[in-house]
Design a protein around this motif. Structure first.
Motif, mmCIF file in Angstrom:
data_model
loop_
_atom_site.group_PDB
_atom_site.id
_atom_site.type_symbol
_atom_site.label_atom_id
_atom_site.label_comp_id
_atom_site.label_asym_id
_atom_site.label_seq_id
_atom_site.Cartn_x
_atom_site.Cartn_y
_atom_site.Cartn_z
ATOM 1 N N GLY A 98 0.848 -1.117 -0.017
ATOM 2 C CA GLY A 98 -0.135 0.053 0.032
ATOM 3 C C GLY A 98 0.683 1.235 0.046
ATOM 4 N N GLU A 103 4.364 2.458 -9.364
ATOM 5 C CA GLU A 103 3.460 1.423 -9.358
ATOM 6 C C GLU A 103 3.787 0.551 -10.655
ATOM 7 O OE1 GLU A 103 -0.658 2.923 -9.682
ATOM 8 O OE2 GLU A 103 -0.579 3.290 -7.439
ATOM 9 N N GLU A 130 -9.140 -3.070 -1.606
ATOM 10 C CA GLU A 130 -9.202 -1.559 -0.837
ATOM 11 C C GLU A 130 -7.763 -0.746 -1.087
ATOM 12 O OE1 GLU A 130 -10.373 -2.552 3.192
ATOM 13 O OE2 GLU A 130 -10.875 -4.449 2.704
ATOM 14 N N LEU A 131 -6.784 -1.124 -1.952
ATOM 15 C CA LEU A 131 -5.627 -0.338 -1.799
ATOM 16 C C LEU A 131 -6.223 0.862 -2.860
ATOM 17 C CD1 LEU A 131 -2.974 -3.305 -2.653
ATOM 18 C CD2 LEU A 131 -3.307 -1.673 -0.491
ATOM 19 N N ALA A 132 -5.297 2.070 -2.606
ATOM 20 C CA ALA A 132 -5.672 3.079 -3.377
ATOM 21 C C ALA A 132 -4.476 3.036 -4.588
ATOM 22 C CB ALA A 132 -5.224 4.257 -2.395
ATOM 23 N N ARG A 134 -3.358 3.648 -8.438
ATOM 24 C CA ARG A 134 -3.777 4.454 -9.281
ATOM 25 C C ARG A 134 -3.841 3.563 -10.862
ATOM 26 N NH1 ARG A 134 -0.759 7.147 -6.135
ATOM 27 N NH2 ARG A 134 1.056 7.073 -7.534
ATOM 28 N N LEU A 139 -3.818 -2.647 -10.284
ATOM 29 C CA LEU A 139 -4.816 -3.178 -9.239
ATOM 30 C C LEU A 139 -5.370 -4.509 -9.890
ATOM 31 C CD1 LEU A 139 -6.516 -2.674 -6.805
ATOM 32 C CD2 LEU A 139 -8.024 -1.293 -8.290
#
Length: 224
Positions: A98, A103, A130-132, A134, A139
């Protein structure tokens, strides 16, 4: 006629790996332990281990890293420039996904899981969904990986951990004191470590065994 205090005995399995201390297993962490035990027979060469801070997640991830011969890296430290170097090791533990800063670098490493048969274990405080994150492709990739969670420790595990931590300090504590503590302390393994250290300190100051008043004083000192 005096009697000896009742001794606590728990039939919990122990896990020891590569010189690490015992890892106690209960229903709250059995799925996570099973994930680590199944390696290297994961459906893909990567998986996600989820657990809140103080849950034992770092300990269990370290056991995997020892077994896999993996290098351990914080996600925050991984950049695209470092990907070839990290991939050359063959196995990598990526902690705190997280907190990823690059990324694209993580996504590239996950692509190498199949291309170069890289082995990767990622840890997170929350489930991948639930990770933010981008980057949509990252994701999606994270959500598709096998995942296991370490839940808040149940009473059985907390009792066993407290008894073990006290025993490590050559302290014998009666069962009713353990029962008194577990309903009042924060439910985490880190909190158990802090409590035992504080109870030991309080007992030394008072020059007595860990009694209920000593346990109460330790809990109060820690704000419970």
């Amino acid at each position: 006629m005096s009697t000896q205090p009742e001794q606590l005995v728990f039939e919990l399995p122990h896990r020891t790996a590569m010189g690490l201390e015992d890892f106690l297993v209960s229903d709250s962490n059995a799925a996570a332990v099973n994930l680590i035990d199944r390696w290297p027979d994961w459906p893909v060469g990567a998986a996600v281990l989820v657990g809140r801070e103080g849950s034992g997640k770092t300990h269990l991830a370290s056991i995997w890293a020892s077994r896999a011969g993996a290098v351990a890296e914080k996600a925050l430290s991984i950049t695209r420039e470092r990907v070839p170097e990290l991939a050359d090791g063959g196995a990598i533990l990526i902690e705190d996904i997280g907190e990823t800063a690059d990324e694209a670098a993580i996504f590239h490493l996950l692509n190498l899981v199949r291309e170069q048969r890289l082995q990767v274990l990622l840890t997170s405080n929350v489930a991948p969904g639930e990770l933010a994150v981008r980057l949509p492709d990252l994701l999606s990739r994270l959500k598709a990986l096998p995942m296991a969670s370490i839940e808040a420790p149940d009473d059985q595990l907390l009792r066993a951990v407290l008894v073990k931590l006290f025993a490590d300090r050559q302290l014998s504590v009666e069962p009713h004191i353990i029962d008194y503590v577990i309903v009042r302390m924060e439910r985490s393994l880190r909190a158990a470590e802090r409590f035992v250290a504080e109870a030991d300190r309080q007992a030394l100051v008072l020059q007595q065994r860990v009694t209920r008043p000593v346990a109460a004083a330790a809990l109060d000192s820690l704000g419970y």
